[in-house]
Design a protein around this motif. Structure first.
Motif: not given
Lengths: 75, 75
Positions: A1-15, B51-65
């Motif tokens: 799932x797209x990162x901005x979609x994941x982020x949005x769902x988490x915002x809704x969840x915590x809200x 941010x996700x594009x850079x993370x993917x290019x570095x082969x690391x999950x976004x949360x590591x950043x």
């Protein structure tokens, strides 16, 4: 799932977990209600500073908003 | 520490770990070298998609950043 979609769902969840309306969250973040709505729908490629602002207003660490498998809403 | 500063330091950390120049990383991400430089210096309020594009290019999950305590660079 797209990162901005994941982020949005988490915002809704915590809200909802904190029983806040979009308007109340918007006030806490100093952002507009329609902005929060578009973030929750995954329509907005939000910046890190606004993402952090929302996370702080919800009292959760930013990384919690990027973890897909904890998802419980979206209905 | 500011989230965009944390993010930038993590990008630099992982880029060096993978022995990539800023230009090589920029090419992998389809972004400009000067953009990568400003991200690493914490000068840029980057969007989630980049941010996700850079993370993917570095082969690391976004949360590591977004995790400050693993920081090892900044020199």
């Amino acid at each position: 799932m797209n990162i901005i979609r994941i982020f949005g769902l988490r915002v809704r969840h915590y809200r909802k977990l904190k029983s806040l309306s979009q308007e109340e969250l918007a006030d806490l973040c100093d952002l507009h209600r329609t902005y929060i709505g578009s973030v929750e729908r995954g329509e907005r490629n939000i910046t890190l500073l606004n993402a952090e602002k929302i996370a702080q207003s919800l009292g959760e660490p930013l990384i919690s908003f990027f973890i897909e498998d904890g998802e419980r809403d979206g209905k």
